[in-house]
Motif scaffolding. Structure first.
Motif, PDB file in Angstrom:
ATOM      1  N   UNK A 166       0.857  -1.287   0.009  1.00 11.89           N
ATOM      2  CA  UNK A 166      -0.013   0.145  -0.045  1.00 11.89           C
ATOM      3  C   UNK A 166       0.836   1.230  -0.030  1.00 11.89           C
ATOM      4  N   UNK A 167       1.879   1.249   0.617  1.00 11.78           N
ATOM      5  CA  UNK A 167       2.967   2.308   0.765  1.00 11.78           C
ATOM      6  C   UNK A 167       3.373   2.615  -0.622  1.00 11.78           C
ATOM      7  N   UNK A 168       3.880   1.852  -1.416  1.00  9.59           N
ATOM      8  CA  UNK A 168       4.342   1.980  -3.008  1.00  9.59           C
ATOM      9  C   UNK A 168       3.232   1.930  -3.883  1.00  9.59           C
ATOM     10  N   UNK A 177      -1.910  -7.413   2.466  1.00  9.65           N
ATOM     11  CA  UNK A 177      -1.697  -6.043   2.358  1.00  9.65           C
ATOM     12  C   UNK A 177      -0.582  -5.642   3.531  1.00  9.65           C
ATOM     13  N   UNK A 178       0.286  -4.896   2.745  1.00 15.30           N
ATOM     14  CA  UNK A 178       1.434  -4.505   3.708  1.00 15.30           C
ATOM     15  C   UNK A 178       1.436  -2.776   3.684  1.00 15.30           C
ATOM     16  N   UNK A 179       2.139  -2.294   4.849  1.00 14.47           N
ATOM     17  CA  UNK A 179       2.288  -0.831   4.945  1.00 14.47           C
ATOM     18  C   UNK A 179       1.224   0.124   5.035  1.00 14.47           C
ATOM     19  N   UNK A 180       1.107   1.735   4.442  1.00 15.38           N
ATOM     20  CA  UNK A 180       0.086   2.030   4.499  1.00 15.38           C
ATOM     21  C   UNK A 180       0.015   3.158   3.483  1.00 15.38           C
ATOM     22  N   UNK A 198      -8.633   0.636   8.268  1.00 11.88           N
ATOM     23  CA  UNK A 198      -8.768   1.862   8.294  1.00 11.88           C
ATOM     24  C   UNK A 198      -7.730   2.574   8.344  1.00 11.88           C
ATOM     25  N   UNK A 199      -6.559   2.088   9.324  1.00 13.62           N
ATOM     26  CA  UNK A 199      -5.430   2.629   9.601  1.00 13.62           C
ATOM     27  C   UNK A 199      -4.585   2.565   8.215  1.00 13.62           C
ATOM     28  N   UNK A 200      -4.817   1.588   7.445  1.00 12.26           N
ATOM     29  CA  UNK A 200      -3.970   1.432   6.406  1.00 12.26           C
ATOM     30  C   UNK A 200      -4.481   2.202   4.985  1.00 12.26           C
ATOM     31  N   UNK A 201      -5.562   3.178   5.360  1.00 10.21           N
ATOM     32  CA  UNK A 201      -6.195   4.005   4.255  1.00 10.21           C
ATOM     33  C   UNK A 201      -6.653   2.983   3.200  1.00 10.21           C
TER      34      UNK A 201
END
Length: 617
Positions: A12-14, A111-114, A193-196
């Motif tokens: 999710x970050x990238x 799912x990884x990151x944010x 939710x915290x991961x958007x």
């Protein structure tokens, strides 16, 4: 085969979506869904991780029988570290989403990151992409599903999403699919939710075509379906009454927790029961229950579809709630009703609609409201704190708090943190009826002794679905045991826990276990999957999964001190019913349970147990 042999890793970050081969050795060791996702999670995530940080991962996983013709092959699980508890979280859901994910060719999504901005994941068979959540962030689950189906011009898309509760960080937020099926417990929606991450929209047309021996599988599945049809519970009781069939039964045996477990029987239970849902209302001549409903491939159809009286105070000026939608199941009816002392069926249905619409767990919500009502009764919470009276039995308070909690506003924000934090804040932590921070479901363990051990040792916090000893202690399935006795309950709980881990990892619904044993599941798995799936092997797999979860929790900081019940259940005797005068005998059962598990006196798996189960690999 049975597995699709492919997982989707989403950074999710990238903003990258990368296909990856399924680790087939792990599939052989952990089967699928709950077990396999937990193995991935434990290998990749630090047990000390903050559940709401980008370093926590969120895994959606199916089982090898998900999407097949096996009855109830609809299930998928969401695995993460739960923010409500700080323990391993595995929340199971039905509906149609899990099967659709398999039809698209995937066993699992990691799912990884944010994400820097709100997004949703769109999957169409092999194609996967992250898209901006414009127009759906800030909207309810119901709105989100409608908007995405319209946006992609495909009414057959299956959507799993969070509502405003998950966005607001409500710690009991869940992930809802198909409008009213939910991965409901431990706060998995708050992690999303915290991961958007707002939603996952899936469309699959590839099917599940790699069953090892199709002819043998069809034969085994057909035989198992007949067992379900011929059984009084799965063939008659659940289709007609749903899980709500238990309301009057559990009340009569004195095990219905009432007003935050002050009492074990609710004088208005008959007003919120399955039978009450069938009765014609004097106001409009219609019943609360409209019909039953089945998840994908299910031959039981225990789901409830209900319609609220349009003249009821909750909806009289809200026509958007006049339609039929997901109705009360037993746990929700208990938590919203008996736990709070509210006997208004229509108010309970409205609160349940709100939980579905904005994605938060009705069990933890109702139980937390019950705790708040006791704090109010004791003068520790004031009307000025809440904005309105918070008395036991107030339907108005219940429904207003549901609305506030959905948005994370006002006193609803306090409720959304769960009863453990609420009661600690007001100086009475012992009034939280929870284990490891997760609220109890609908069985008082003074009247059903085995459930006390079940709650205390559950790896995801208090839970009935990890070891449903009610089946044996109340319903006599597979054999009748005395609910008021602690004798033999350690072995019963262990057996249920290990078997349940297999059911949860297969892709099948646990409700089949009212009729099936592992002997009914084994031929289906053996015909569908490569490898050795003997009864002995399945028993080992279930035990391995349970111990892996325990290892994670121990590494996260949990100890035997967390395998405890609130003092109310072990020191305050039941006031009425068959269990009158009894407390729960956890101290008698727990040492025997540890020994049967092959754990130390401190609740830690021994080296011999770890090696026997292959957990050191």
């Amino acid at each position: 085969m049975a597995w699709q042999r492919k997982i989707l890793r989403v950074d999710l970050t990238d903003g990258r979506c990368t296909p990856e081969a399924l680790n087939m050795q792990w599939a052989q060791d952990y089967l699928g869904q709950r077990g396999l996702a937990t193995k991935y999670f434990c290998e990749e995530v630090d047990p000390k991780v903050d559940p709401l940080s980008p370093d926590n991962k969120l895994i959606f996983a199916t089982g090898p029988l998900t999407g097949t013709m096996a009855s109830t092959g609809a299930r998928f699980s969401v695995v993460t570290k739960g923010p409500l508890t700080g323990a391993i979280a595995c929340s199971n859901s039905g509906g149609y989403f899990g099967a659709e994910l398999r039809f698209a060719g995937w066993d699992m999504i990691v799912f990884e990151g944010r994400s820097p901005k709100p997004v949703y994941l769109r999957i169409e068979n092999d194609k996967a992409e992250l898209l901006p959540a414009d127009g759906i962030w800030g909207r309810s689950v119901w709105d989100t599903e409608k908007i995405l189906k319209t946006r992609h011009q495909d009414p057959l898309i299956r959507v799993s999403s969070i509502g405003r509760a998950g966005e607001a960080g409500v710690l009991m937020a869940c992930v809802v699919n198909d409008l009213h099926r939910a991965a409901g417990r431990s706060g998995v929606g708050a992690v999303m939710g915290a991961k958007n991450l707002k939603a996952i929209a899936v469309r699959g047309t590839q099917g599940v075509t790699n069953v090892r021996d199709p002819a043998a599988f069809m034969k085994a599945a057909a035989a198992a379906k007949k067992v379900l049809a011929d059984n009084a519970v799965t063939g008659q009781g659940l289709p007609k009454f749903g899980t709500q069939v238990l309301m009057n039964v559990i009340n009569e045996i004195g095990a219905l927790p009432t007003r935050n477990h002050r009492d074990v029987q609710f004088e208005k239970a008959n007003r919120i029961s399955a039978e009450a849902m069938h009765e014609k209302r004097p106001t409009d001549g219609k019943s609360n229950l409209v019909t039953n409903q089945a998840c994908f491939g299910c031959t039981i159809a225990c789901g409830r579809i209900s319609k609220i009286d349009e003249k009821h105070y909750t909806v009289v000026n809200k026509p958007e709630y006049w339609g039929a939608s997901g109705g009360l199941e037993y746990e929700a009816a208990w938590a919203l009703g008996a736990a709070t002392g509210v006997g208004d069926l229509e108010a309970l249905t409205y609160a349940n609609f709100i939980c579905n619409e904005d994605g938060f767990d009705p069990i933890s919500f109702g139980a937390t409201v019950g705790a708040a009502m006791e704090l109010y009764d004791l003068g520790l919470i004031k009307e000025s704190d809440v904005g309105f009276p918070l008395k036991f039995g107030s339907a108005e308070a219940l429904t207003r708090l549901a609305e506030l909690t959905a948005r994370g506003e006002g006193f609803g924000k306090e409720i959304g943190m769960g009863s453990k934090r609420l009661c600690a804040k007001h100086g009475r932590p012992e009034l939280s009826m929870s284990v490891k921070g997760q609220e109890f479901p609908a069985y008082d363990s003074r009247g059903i002794q085995g459930m006390g051990l079940t709650y205390a040792t559950s790896n995801r916090g208090a839970c009935h679905l990890r070891s449903y000893t009610v089946a044996s202690e109340v319903l006599g399935i597979p054999a009748k045991t005395d609910p008021l006795s602690t004798e033999g309950k350690a072995g019963l709980v262990k057996a249920f826990q290990d078997a349940t881990a297999v059911f949860d990892s297969s892709g099948l619904c646990l409700f089949t276990s009212f009729a099936w044993t592992l002997a009914d599941v084994q031929p289906q798995l053996a015909a569908a999957c490569d490898g050795d799936w003997s009864m002995e092997r399945l028993a080992l797999v279930g035990e391995r999964i349970w111990n892996l979860e325990r290892q994670f929790n121990n590494a996260a900081g949990f100890t035997s001190k967390d395998d405890r019940l609130p003092p109310r259940l072990t020191t305050e005797p039941a006031k009425s019913g068959p269990a009158k005068g009894l407390v729960n005998g956890l101290d008698k059962m727990l040492p025997e349970y540890y020994a049967l598990r092959g754990w130390s006196k401190d609740g830690v798996p021994t080296r011999d147990t770890i090696e026997r189960l292959g957990l050191n690999a």
